[in-house]
Write a protein that holds these residues in place. Structure first.
Motif, PDB file in Angstrom:
ATOM      1  N   ARG A 163       0.846  -1.199   0.000  1.00  0.00           N
ATOM      2  CA  ARG A 163       0.000   0.000   0.000  1.00  0.00           C
ATOM      3  C   ARG A 163       0.878   1.244   0.000  1.00  0.00           C
ATOM      4  O   ARG A 163       1.521   1.579   0.995  1.00  0.00           O
ATOM      5  N   ARG A 164       0.888   1.920  -1.124  1.00  0.00           N
ATOM      6  CA  ARG A 164       1.716   3.112  -1.308  1.00  0.00           C
ATOM      7  C   ARG A 164       0.822   4.334  -1.165  1.00  0.00           C
ATOM      8  O   ARG A 164       0.058   4.680  -2.063  1.00  0.00           O
ATOM      9  N   ARG A 165       0.940   4.956  -0.004  1.00  0.00           N
ATOM     10  CA  ARG A 165      -0.025   5.987   0.380  1.00  0.00           C
ATOM     11  C   ARG A 165       0.028   7.210  -0.529  1.00  0.00           C
ATOM     12  O   ARG A 165      -0.995   7.846  -0.774  1.00  0.00           O
ATOM     13  N   ARG A 166       1.205   7.542  -1.021  1.00  0.00           N
ATOM     14  CA  ARG A 166       1.283   8.707  -1.908  1.00  0.00           C
ATOM     15  C   ARG A 166       0.386   8.488  -3.134  1.00  0.00           C
ATOM     16  O   ARG A 166      -0.339   9.399  -3.551  1.00  0.00           O
ATOM     17  N   ASP A 167       0.469   7.284  -3.713  1.00  0.00           N
ATOM     18  CA  ASP A 167      -0.340   6.993  -4.896  1.00  0.00           C
ATOM     19  C   ASP A 167      -1.826   7.021  -4.562  1.00  0.00           C
ATOM     20  O   ASP A 167      -2.652   7.499  -5.355  1.00  0.00           O
ATOM     21  N   ALA A 168      -2.170   6.486  -3.387  1.00  0.00           N
ATOM     22  CA  ALA A 168      -3.580   6.488  -2.988  1.00  0.00           C
ATOM     23  C   ALA A 168      -4.085   7.917  -2.777  1.00  0.00           C
ATOM     24  O   ALA A 168      -5.189   8.270  -3.232  1.00  0.00           O
ATOM     25  N   ARG A 169      -3.304   8.739  -2.097  1.00  0.00           N
ATOM     26  CA  ARG A 169      -3.716  10.124  -1.876  1.00  0.00           C
ATOM     27  C   ARG A 169      -3.874  10.883  -3.192  1.00  0.00           C
ATOM     28  O   ARG A 169      -4.772  11.720  -3.343  1.00  0.00           O
ATOM     29  N   ASN A 170      -3.006  10.567  -4.150  1.00  0.00           N
ATOM     30  CA  ASN A 170      -3.067  11.238  -5.448  1.00  0.00           C
ATOM     31  C   ASN A 170      -4.121  10.641  -6.378  1.00  0.00           C
ATOM     32  O   ASN A 170      -4.376  11.200  -7.451  1.00  0.00           O
ATOM     33  N   GLY A 171      -4.717   9.501  -5.968  1.00  0.00           N
ATOM     34  CA  GLY A 171      -5.604   8.803  -6.889  1.00  0.00           C
ATOM     35  C   GLY A 171      -4.878   8.492  -8.189  1.00  0.00           C
ATOM     36  O   GLY A 171      -5.420   8.667  -9.290  1.00  0.00           O
ATOM     37  N   PHE A 172      -3.650   7.992  -8.079  1.00  0.00           N
ATOM     38  CA  PHE A 172      -2.776   7.880  -9.243  1.00  0.00           C
ATOM     39  C   PHE A 172      -3.296   6.861 -10.245  1.00  0.00           C
ATOM     40  O   PHE A 172      -3.677   5.742  -9.891  1.00  0.00           O
ATOM     41  N   ALA A 173      -3.300   7.253 -11.506  1.00  0.00           N
ATOM     42  CA  ALA A 173      -3.661   6.385 -12.616  1.00  0.00           C
ATOM     43  C   ALA A 173      -2.753   6.705 -13.792  1.00  0.00           C
ATOM     44  O   ALA A 173      -2.221   7.816 -13.910  1.00  0.00           O
ATOM     45  N   LEU A 174      -2.554   5.740 -14.671  1.00  0.00           N
ATOM     46  CA  LEU A 174      -1.725   5.963 -15.846  1.00  0.00           C
ATOM     47  C   LEU A 174      -2.431   6.901 -16.817  1.00  0.00           C
ATOM     48  O   LEU A 174      -3.642   6.788 -17.027  1.00  0.00           O
ATOM     49  N   PRO A 175      -1.693   7.819 -17.427  1.00  0.00           N
ATOM     50  CA  PRO A 175      -2.287   8.633 -18.486  1.00  0.00           C
ATOM     51  C   PRO A 175      -2.585   7.780 -19.712  1.00  0.00           C
ATOM     52  O   PRO A 175      -2.045   6.667 -19.866  1.00  0.00           O
ATOM     53  N   GLY A 176      -3.400   8.293 -20.586  1.00  0.00           N
ATOM     54  CA  GLY A 176      -3.870   7.501 -21.713  1.00  0.00           C
ATOM     55  C   GLY A 176      -2.789   6.981 -22.628  1.00  0.00           C
ATOM     56  O   GLY A 176      -2.932   5.910 -23.220  1.00  0.00           O
ATOM     57  N   GLY A 177      -1.682   7.692 -22.766  1.00  0.00           N
ATOM     58  CA  GLY A 177      -0.638   7.267 -23.684  1.00  0.00           C
ATOM     59  C   GLY A 177       0.343   6.269 -23.117  1.00  0.00           C
ATOM     60  O   GLY A 177       1.272   5.855 -23.816  1.00  0.00           O
ATOM     61  N   VAL A 178       0.171   5.851 -21.871  1.00  0.00           N
ATOM     62  CA  VAL A 178       1.086   4.912 -21.230  1.00  0.00           C
ATOM     63  C   VAL A 178       0.316   3.648 -20.864  1.00  0.00           C
ATOM     64  O   VAL A 178      -0.687   3.707 -20.135  1.00  0.00           O
ATOM     65  N   THR A 179       0.777   2.512 -21.381  1.00  0.00           N
ATOM     66  CA  THR A 179       0.078   1.253 -21.143  1.00  0.00           C
ATOM     67  C   THR A 179       1.073   0.157 -20.761  1.00  0.00           C
ATOM     68  O   THR A 179       2.281   0.309 -20.942  1.00  0.00           O
ATOM     69  N   ALA A 180       0.535  -0.948 -20.262  1.00  0.00           N
ATOM     70  CA  ALA A 180       1.333  -2.156 -20.061  1.00  0.00           C
ATOM     71  C   ALA A 180       1.461  -2.844 -21.418  1.00  0.00           C
ATOM     72  O   ALA A 180       0.686  -3.728 -21.771  1.00  0.00           O
ATOM     73  N   ALA A 181       2.461  -2.434 -22.186  1.00  0.00           N
ATOM     74  CA  ALA A 181       2.537  -2.804 -23.602  1.00  0.00           C
ATOM     75  C   ALA A 181       2.701  -4.297 -23.821  1.00  0.00           C
ATOM     76  O   ALA A 181       2.249  -4.828 -24.840  1.00  0.00           O
ATOM     77  N   ASN A 182       3.355  -4.997 -22.886  1.00  0.00           N
ATOM     78  CA  ASN A 182       3.559  -6.445 -23.056  1.00  0.00           C
ATOM     79  C   ASN A 182       2.310  -7.261 -22.746  1.00  0.00           C
ATOM     80  O   ASN A 182       2.267  -8.454 -23.033  1.00  0.00           O
ATOM     81  N   LEU A 183       1.315  -6.610 -22.146  1.00  0.00           N
ATOM     82  CA  LEU A 183       0.087  -7.302 -21.747  1.00  0.00           C
ATOM     83  C   LEU A 183      -1.095  -6.811 -22.564  1.00  0.00           C
ATOM     84  O   LEU A 183      -2.226  -6.798 -22.090  1.00  0.00           O
ATOM     85  N   GLY A 184      -0.827  -6.386 -23.784  1.00  0.00           N
ATOM     86  CA  GLY A 184      -1.905  -5.916 -24.637  1.00  0.00           C
ATOM     87  C   GLY A 184      -2.535  -4.635 -24.140  1.00  0.00           C
ATOM     88  O   GLY A 184      -3.725  -4.386 -24.376  1.00  0.00           O
ATOM     89  N   GLY A 185      -1.753  -3.815 -23.440  1.00  0.00           N
ATOM     90  CA  GLY A 185      -2.278  -2.559 -22.913  1.00  0.00           C
ATOM     91  C   GLY A 185      -2.732  -2.650 -21.476  1.00  0.00           C
ATOM     92  O   GLY A 185      -2.920  -1.647 -20.809  1.00  0.00           O
ATOM     93  N   GLY A 186      -2.947  -3.863 -20.973  1.00  0.00           N
ATOM     94  CA  GLY A 186      -3.276  -4.048 -19.564  1.00  0.00           C
ATOM     95  C   GLY A 186      -4.709  -3.711 -19.195  1.00  0.00           C
ATOM     96  O   GLY A 186      -5.032  -3.560 -18.014  1.00  0.00           O
ATOM     97  N   GLY A 187      -5.603  -3.595 -20.194  1.00  0.00           N
ATOM     98  CA  GLY A 187      -6.995  -3.307 -19.876  1.00  0.00           C
ATOM     99  C   GLY A 187      -7.174  -1.883 -19.401  1.00  0.00           C
ATOM    100  O   GLY A 187      -6.338  -1.006 -19.624  1.00  0.00           O
ATOM    101  N   THR A 188      -8.261  -1.615 -18.715  1.00  0.00           N
ATOM    102  CA  THR A 188      -8.595  -0.255 -18.296  1.00  0.00           C
ATOM    103  C   THR A 188      -8.315   0.015 -16.828  1.00  0.00           C
ATOM    104  O   THR A 188      -8.334   1.179 -16.416  1.00  0.00           O
ATOM    105  N   ALA A 189      -8.065  -1.008 -16.037  1.00  0.00           N
ATOM    106  CA  ALA A 189      -7.947  -0.818 -14.588  1.00  0.00           C
ATOM    107  C   ALA A 189      -6.842   0.169 -14.224  1.00  0.00           C
ATOM    108  O   ALA A 189      -7.006   1.004 -13.327  1.00  0.00           O
ATOM    109  N   ALA A 190      -5.694   0.101 -14.917  1.00  0.00           N
ATOM    110  CA  ALA A 190      -4.574   0.965 -14.575  1.00  0.00           C
ATOM    111  C   ALA A 190      -4.826   2.423 -14.948  1.00  0.00           C
ATOM    112  O   ALA A 190      -4.087   3.306 -14.512  1.00  0.00           O
ATOM    113  N   HIS A 191      -5.880   2.677 -15.743  1.00  0.00           N
ATOM    114  CA  HIS A 191      -6.181   4.041 -16.191  1.00  0.00           C
ATOM    115  C   HIS A 191      -7.426   4.617 -15.518  1.00  0.00           C
ATOM    116  O   HIS A 191      -7.768   5.773 -15.741  1.00  0.00           O
TER     117      HIS A 191
END
Length: 369
Positions: A163-191
């Motif tokens: 649990r990385r609190r900084r990310d939780a406080r920021n509600g951190f999500a990947l921007p649209g142009g960054v994906t998990a490229a080896n996993l077919g984009g990684g679906g929508t959860a990371a965004h």
């Protein structure tokens, strides 16, 4: 870049330029960040007693990692989503590693497909997260083999993401142009941004299999001939068990303080693990390395090399390949100076130095070379 004379300078400049959410994603740790701080404190506490009158006229930072020559005992650590900090992403980082003659470890969660990174050349290792889809695990292994990667690094310390609190406080999500490229984009959860939550953690909960065990390691060994590295080993019993299974290398790591907060510093764990392994496989130290002297400290404590992560991301953020390469140059210069000042012809010779764990403590005997 010439005005930046140490990793601390590079980090300071990069932090000032990055989006705060990305800055926290890179620099943050888990929980109260106790282990994040402990990694640095433990290395700072290691005092190396220099040898004098050695007659040493030259020294070399070169090393051998997994049977191949490297310009120094250092490999670039696996780091996810490098396009977050620079559009060149993983390809730019791979160029810096190739220029400096050190291995580059490509993450399962890279933002560039592993095949595209391989076109840069150099000594490439592929880091593997254990996925719920066993077929996808095997597919990634085959892709890495076909693309010419030289080793597989299995990360074993992420049954769930800390649990990385900084990310939780920021509600951190990947921007649209960054994906998990080896996993077919990684679906929508990371965004998918959620208040008080990390979208990256949401994605890993969906994708990663928490039930990774020793039988899975045996299965992986049966399905590849590539050398295997286990990253995230903290207990000598696990290190001994890995060595007995013929693992080529282990990485002593607490994931840069990003998993179990309150875990010991990696440098504190290294000596008993080196004793348990007793030369049966190579040992790399990860978490907290920031200077060339740290690399020599790791060697004195029993490591064959180190992994470098965050410092290279800061360099990449500043100036792409040139920034990451400058950071590697700083580390190599500092390592060469530390060799000269301690009377060591090579990094491995540091194992003969007396180590003072902290100021005022009696020196420990030198480790066997």
């Amino acid at each position: 870049m010439r005005a930046l004379v140490c990793v601390e300078d590079v980090e300071r400049e990069a932090r000032a330029r990055l989006d705060p959410g990305v800055r926290d994603f890179i620099g943050g740790g888990a929980g109260d960040e106790l282990t994040l701080a402990a990694n640095r404190a433990a290395l700072d506490a290691v005092r190396l007693a220099p040898r004098v009158l050695t007659g040493l006229a030259g020294w070399s930072t070169a090393a051998t990692l997994l049977g191949q020559p490297a310009a120094m005992p250092l490999a670039v650590a696996p780091m996810a989503y490098q396009k977050l900090v620079h559009p060149g992403g993983e390809r730019a980082m791979a160029r810096a590693a190739r220029q400096h003659g050190v291995p580059y470890t490509v993450s399962t969660l890279s933002s560039t497909p592993l095949e595209e990174i391989a076109t840069v050349g150099g000594d490439l290792w592929f880091q593997l997260y254990w996925l719920r889809d066993r077929g996808l695990v095997l597919e990634l292994v085959r892709r890495a083999e076909d693309a010419g990667y030289r080793a597989l690094m299995l990360t074993v310390d992420v049954p769930v993401m800390g649990r990385r609190r900084r990310d939780a406080r920021n509600g951190f999500a990947l921007p649209g142009g960054v994906t998990a490229a080896n996993l077919g984009g990684g679906g929508t959860a990371a965004h998918r941004r959620r208040p008080g939550a990390s979208a990256v953690a949401d994605h890993t909960r969906q994708a990663f299999d928490p039930a990774l065990g020793w039988p899975d390691l045996d299965w992986l060994r049966e399905h590849t001939t590539l050398p295997l590295i286990l990253k995230g080993v903290c207990d000598p019993r696990d290190a001994q068990r890995a060595a007995s299974r013929g693992i080529e290398a282990i990485v002593v790591s607490n994931h840069g303080g990003r998993q179990l907060d309150g875990a010991p510093a990696s440098a504190e764990l290294l000596p008993p693990i080196a004793d348990a392994v007793n030369g049966r496989c190579q040992i790399l130290l990860d978490s907290g390395i920031r200077t060339g002297t740290d690399i020599l400290r790791a060697a004195a404590l029993g490591a064959d090399g180190v992994l470098i992560g965050r410092p290279l991301l800061w360099g990449l953020a500043l100036q792409g390949t040139q920034g990451a390469a400058h950071t590697l140059s700083l580390l190599q210069t500092e390592l060469a100076e530390a060799l000269a000042l301690t009377g060591c012809p090579t990094p491995s010779a540091a194992r003969t130095l007396h180590i003072h764990p902290h100021p005022g403590a009696p020196p420990s005997p030198p480790r066997t070379a």
